[in-house]
Structure formats: C-alpha cells, structure tokens
Write a protein that holds these residues in place. Sequence first.
Motif, PDB file in Angstrom:
ATOM      1  N   SER A 196      -1.369  -5.039  -3.176  1.00 25.12           N
ATOM      2  CA  SER A 196      -2.258  -6.029  -2.595  1.00 25.12           C
ATOM      3  C   SER A 196      -3.015  -6.764  -3.697  1.00 25.12           C
ATOM      4  O   SER A 196      -3.530  -7.832  -3.490  1.00 25.12           O
ATOM      5  CB  SER A 196      -3.241  -5.365  -1.636  1.00 25.12           C
ATOM      6  N   TYR A 226      -2.026 -12.347  -2.130  1.00 24.59           N
ATOM      7  CA  TYR A 226      -2.457 -11.319  -3.079  1.00 24.59           C
ATOM      8  C   TYR A 226      -3.822 -11.647  -3.668  1.00 24.59           C
ATOM      9  O   TYR A 226      -4.174 -12.818  -3.836  1.00 24.59           O
ATOM     10  CB  TYR A 226      -1.465 -11.198  -4.248  1.00 24.59           C
TER      11      TYR A 226
ATOM     12  N   ALA B   6      -4.415  -0.163   1.359  1.00 22.07           N
ATOM     13  CA  ALA B   6      -4.572  -1.600   1.232  1.00 22.07           C
ATOM     14  C   ALA B   6      -4.934  -2.154   2.590  1.00 22.07           C
ATOM     15  O   ALA B   6      -4.495  -1.646   3.612  1.00 22.07           O
ATOM     16  CB  ALA B   6      -3.280  -2.218   0.741  1.00 22.07           C
ATOM     17  N   PRO B   9      -1.479  -5.256   3.064  1.00 21.10           N
ATOM     18  CA  PRO B   9      -0.434  -5.495   2.075  1.00 21.10           C
ATOM     19  C   PRO B   9       0.596  -6.440   2.659  1.00 21.10           C
ATOM     20  O   PRO B   9       0.913  -6.349   3.847  1.00 21.10           O
ATOM     21  CB  PRO B   9       0.154  -4.107   1.831  1.00 21.10           C
TER      22      PRO B   9
END
Lengths: 280, 316, 317
Positions: A196, A226, B6, B9
């Motif tokens: 990420s 991202y 995350a 993601p």
Amino acid sequence: MNIPATTLPSPAEQGLNLQGIGSSGEHVAAQPAIEVEGFNAWYGDYHALTNMNIVIPEKRITAFIGPSGCGKSTFLRWINRMNDLVPSARATGTLKLHGQDLLDKATDVVELRRHVGMVFQKPNPFPKSIYDNVAFGPRLHLRMSRGELNQIVEQSLRRAALWEEVKDRLKSPALSLSGGQQQRLCIARAIAVGPSVLLMDEPCSALDPRSTAAIEDLMAQLRNDYTIAIVTHNMQQASRASDYSAFMYQGELIEFGQTEQVFTMPKSEQTQNYITGRFG
Amino acid sequence: MTTITAQSPPALPQGKPKSKALRRVRESCIMAGLIGCGVFSIATTATIIVILAVEAFRFFRLDEVSFWEFISGTKWSPLLGAEKHFGIWPLISGTLLVTLVAMSVALPLGLITAIWLSEYAKPKVRAVIKPVLEVLAGIPTVVFGFFALTVITPGLRWIHEGFGVYNAASAGLAVAVMCLPIVTSLSEDALRAVPRSLREGAFGLGATRFEVAVRVVTPAALSGIVAAFLLAIARAVGETMIVALAAGASPSLTMDPRSEVQPMTGYMVQIFLGDASNFGPEYYSSYAVAATLFLMTLLLTLIGHRVRVRYRQVYE
Amino acid sequence: MNALMKNTPNARSGRFFKDHLFVIVCLLAAGVCIAVLGVMLASIIVQGMEHLDTQLLQNPPSRKPEKAGIYPAMIGTVYICLVCAVTAIPLGVGTAILLEEFKPRQRTLARLHGVVQLNITNLAGVPSVVYGILGMTAFVELFQVLGSPSDPIWTIGTTDNWYYIQLPFGRGVLAGGLTLMLVVLPIIIISSQEALRAVPNSLRQGALALGSTRWQMVWGTTLPAAIPGIMTGTILAMSRAIGEAAPILIIAGVVYITFTPEHLMDDFTAMPLQIYDWASRPQESFHHVAASGILVLMAILLTFNAVAVIIRQKFQR
C-alpha cells in the motif's frame, strides 16, 4: 498536476495535529498513512535524525528534499526497517503505519516489507528473467496457479507502464533492459507484492532525462492507488511530481506542507535558501 | 505479534497467502541447520585440541617419559636401542631446517616474481601467469616429494658428494618449489591491492619504476606480504609427503642441510605407517609431536590474523 | 626549464641503472621458477612415459613393475572423494552462508560470529597430517569408547553386503572420505564466503524489500548469484582432496590392495598413496611406475582445473 485542496498542518509550525487531518478540508480528504512522532535515529553515536514529527498522507506523493546527509534516506529506510541491516542503526520514538507501531520489537519485518515496497537509487533487478523478477515477490507470499501468477505479472508490468515494451520477451534476462526500463521493472516487482506504500529512494538519480520523465509519469498514475514517499535531490522533480514536500536539514524536519506552498511561499528561511539554490 | 493490515491494498494479487506458521517453522529448521554447520567447525577444533591434549597427557604419564625430557631433550630414539629417548628438539630442528632451506629460496624468489608480475609485467603476461600459478598450487605434494627424490637429490649429490641419499636440502628445495606459487600469488594480490593513487603520487614526484615498486608499493603492501609469508611458513612446517619421501628417518639435532633429518610430520607418518595396534610409548609420542606441530601452526595463524587485522585498519 | 632538464647525470643514470638491473633480476627469478617447474614436469614425463599404457589403468598393483597398475587406487580415490564431496559441500556452503548472510546484530552473538570466523582461518592452517590423526581417533576408532574396529559394537548387514556399515568405522572408505572432508572443509568455506561476498548488496536489499525472509533472500537471490564462484572454489577444493596423501596415509596406511572396495567399511588405497608407495621403494623401476601414476593423477587434476577455469570464464561477464 492537480494538487488536492487538503490542508495538512505543518508540524514544524504547529506541531502534530492528527485531528486536523482530513476533517478540515472541504474537498478530497487525505487520510494519514504514516504517522511519526518524536522520532530519533542513530548510526552508532551519530545522531542522524532528531525529533521528527510528520504525518504522511495516504494515496498522495510526498517528496523529501534537502542537502545530502540530511537524513531523508535514513528516514525512508526506517519506514520499511531496511536499516535493520545496518548493525549500528537504532531508533526511538513512534513510527506508525496505519496505526501499527513499526519500531515495536514484535513487528514482523517480513510482513511489513510486503506492505511497504521500496525502489532503490540504482535499479537492482535480480539476474533472472523479466518474468521471474516480477514473480519473485508473489512466489514468496502467495499460493497460486500458474494462470494467476501470469495475471499478476502482467498487471504489475502494466501498472509500471512496461508491459507493452516487454510482453514479447518476458523470458529474456532483466539485465538486458535499459536503465529506465530496469527501474520500472523494479517498480513492477514492488507492486506485484501488493503493497500500500511505495518508498522511492532517489529513483531517478541514475537515469537519463527521458527515463526520468517516464518514471514521473508512472508516479502520477500510481498516485491513485499507493501512498508514495520519494527522496529526491532534484528540486524540479519534487515540485513537478509531488503533492506534499518535506524539507529536511541536518537531521531535522524543517518544513512540511503542500508542495505548491513549500515551493512558492516557504515559511522557513532555510527552505527558501535551499530552494533558491543559495546552499545545498 | 503485530500484524500490519493495509487499509485498502490495491486489488492486485490473487491466490491464497502462504502459511506464516509454516514459514516460521521452515526458517527455524534452516537456521538450526546453519548453526549446526558453524558448530561443526568449532567442534572440529575442539576435538583436535582435546584428542591431542588427552593422548599427549597419557604419553607424559608413561614411566619411560618425562615432560621435562620431552621439551628439553636433544635425543629422540623411540624405536631403536634398549633405552628410549623422547627429546623433541631433534624433530623440531629437522622441521626448522627444512623450513629454513625452503623459505630462504621461496620467499625472496616469490616476492621478486610477485613484484615483477604486479608492477612490471604486461596485463597479458599476468593474465596467463595467474591461472598457471593457481594450477601449480594445486599439484599434489607427493609429486614434489617424488621430484625431490628422483631429481633434486641426485642433482645435489652430483654437485657435492657430502649430500646423503636422504637430506634436508633436497626436501627443503622441493618444499620451496611447492610454496613458490602460494607466495607469489598471495604477495601479488597484496601488491595489487595498493591503491593506484599511491603509485601515481610517487611517479608524479619523478620516481623510477623500481623506486615506486620497492619504496612505495612494497611497504604499503607489507602486512599482506607478511601474511602470505606466514601462510607459506605454516605450509612448510606442516608439509608431510615431501619430507616423508626425501628428508629421511633418522632424527638428529643438526643444522647441516646435507645430512639426513626427520621433521615432526615425517615421524608421525613413520609411526602410523608401522603397526598401528601398537600402543607403546612411541605410538602415544606421535600425539605429543602432533600437539607441538599444532601449536606451532596455530601460533603462525594467529600472528597472520593479527597482521591482517592491522592491514584492514590501515586501508579502511 | 633548462635548469630542470639539466639533471645530475650520474644520479639519473644510477637510478635508471637500478631500475634496469631490477628488471633483469625479476626476469631471472621468474626464469628460475619456470625452469625448475619445467625440469620437474620433463623429468616426470620422461620417467613416466615407459609405463603409461592401458595396463597401468586396468591392472592392480604388482610386485613386478612392468605389470603394476593403478586401477584399485583410482577407484579408491573416486570413492573417498565422493564421500568427501557429499559431506563437505553442504557443510561448507552452509557454514559460509551462516557467516556471510546471517551476521548477528547482538553484541555477544557478533563476538561468537567472530570466533567462528577466526576458527575457520585456524582450521585452514592446520597441517593435513593432524587431520589424519583426528580422523584416526574420531572416525576409525570412534574415540575408543565404542568397541574397536575389529570388534564393532554395531553393524548393518554383513561384510558381503554393499551397504555394510559398522561402528566404529575402521580403516575404510567412509573414514578416509570423512577425514578428507575435514581437510577440504575450510577451503570450501573460505572460497564460498568470497563468492557470497562478491554478490552486490543491492540484490540483498531488493529481495528483503519485497518481503523475503533471510533464507528466502539467500535461496532466491544470493546463492544463485554466487553459484559460479562457489562451484569454482569447490572444484579446486576437490582437486586438493584428490591429491591429498598425508591424512589418507594415516587412515589407510600403505596396504597391498588388489581389489576395489565393496562397501563403505572396506579397505582401500588411493592414487597419491599408491604413488607414495612406489616412490618410496628403492628400485628405480618402481620410480618409473610412480611417475606414470603421477601423470595419470595430474591429467585428472588438470581436467578439474580446466573445468573450474571454464566455469569462471563463462560466468565472468
């Protein structure tokens, strides 16, 4: 380059104000991805970073600028704990990624690096084929069929804007690519793991201007998906390609804010001097 | 255990994540195996020391022997005669004599060749000679022993009648030939490691090639050269097949290279080649000799290590 | 300018004379080295040509020099070197990986790491004959605590079976091979370490940054990149094992063996031993057989070295 209207507090000016993030802006709000508070880092006796406070917003590009040796690379290498490789390196303070403390002893660094990809100064493809380079990460972490793997490789290469150039020669050695292609391959390789956050440590310093432009275009595309932190020596690059900029000097964070603001109306005199080229 | 999740993601990788528990188990197993490898090397040294110490101790406990006689005696006659003598010095002098002969030839010759290779020879010549040296360093020592016995000894005897059928000079010269590639190759490595800038600095002051090589490069590489020399000495001290074939089998306290001597390694071979089920004092004496030999090479290795550590400090 | 050019002629010519003299000395030294080696090779070839025929390669040793052969010794060498390779390569590469890729950060562990490293340096300097004594005590006699080689406390099969194994091992192929393993282990470790050290750090960082564990990094990245170097070093170490005589001499002794080993505990002889045996006899005719044996041995070693050089050239890009 559209810079979001979010206003992030400058820690140098106001200290850390987590509440302010995202709630203060009327437009697209940026969530915090990496929160840093009272962070200090050492190499042996050398105090490399002093009391850093910064919040790196999610899905934005944050550029770290400053003269050589100011600690920007050190900071980046703490985010995915690459400094664990340096025997004398240690750090104190808080360094949180999505709320998890990264300096905690119990942090699984392998798992961490899965979520925080890194692209290095010099392209460092493995001496394997292009395909195997991209498939390296997924093979480590995932159990999947050949078809699924092929798909991951293709998508990663597409995202890294390299697919069209290499789709016919996936089996040829990665070292046969040009420098710029190699660096994009390294980005594809990092993406394939599904991070990420992407850390980029002067990704263009070893590349020619055309390849640099290609990488910058790529960053702009990746920005939607991202959180990107990039260290750069190149002032134009920071002003062109980033949403936020952090100026560091002698191990301290001097100024942090929206790139436009940092470059047009810096609050600190040191920043002003550095940007206008009076030192550094 | 903190796991990092995350928030969102990118939906890229598919497939199931691999088991972390399995990964952890595999990592620990591999780590254990690697540590086992490291432990093995330590255990080897420990076993050598324990075996030599225990058996040497058993040797000194025997009635016929005394530790004092062993370290001070000048007579070594374990096999012949009614009265057995176990004084180590004849064996040590044998080893030293062979080593002395070998080193007085191999060290200067090797160093000069190394200087020539590193400072004078054309790259093409060096490119040929370096691999050749490597091949020569790999020649089995029994070959040098054969050479000593069939060529060097007859040659020496033809030059001077005083040389025995077995003699220290012949073995020493063969050991010198054996050590030459090692000395040359390692010294050349040390000379080549000297930074170019040093040479350029000296040339810039108007020095000749000879002055640069001898006054600048060689002193700068001295610790590396000394380390190479020590390694060669250790090899010469521990060399077995050449002395077993060419030096002879009668221990005598002499510094005359023409005479027959028996170095420590030669004695060990002689004992183990005999009836090995013989557990008399001469059998155990070989352990005491081996312990002496081990201590000598250990000392040389440690000195070499010291020299090299200092060398590192100079260049980094 | 003129003042500079006008050098004291004597000093100048003296210095350059020294330079030229040194070149001559160097060439003489190199010439002596080459001449000695040339004489050595020539004498061995001249002496060895007489017996260099198929009989030498096929026959067992004999009391008659013209019938003597090296066949059992060749097979013995193959066996002990196989045992040596199978044990030494994994152990050596494993130790090298431990030392190069798993450097600990903790201070006490780091010190221990240094001890292991110094220990390897020391082991590399231990004379091979001492390893022979170690092998004798540890492998042949098993420290004399568990029976004796002639009266083993534990066996699998009988001496007729190819898989016969006993404890203690006795003066057999296994003990010989393991002893050779001890001799070449430090060489393999040191050369593998050098090969691993030559792998650029950027590859390690790249692998770790993708979330590799240390071992995945080694297995997937470092080791493949270091394989050519490790192979070269290993081949050179194995050629050392083939030619090593002293430790084998202690383990096996010089025995008159006309058969090839049938199991791992069987008596054996090896090429360097056979050559030593022939060379140490008083009759000159046996010296010629020894020279022939040396030629065979050297041919094998040269092949090994050539393979190592080819591997290096092929991967040196």
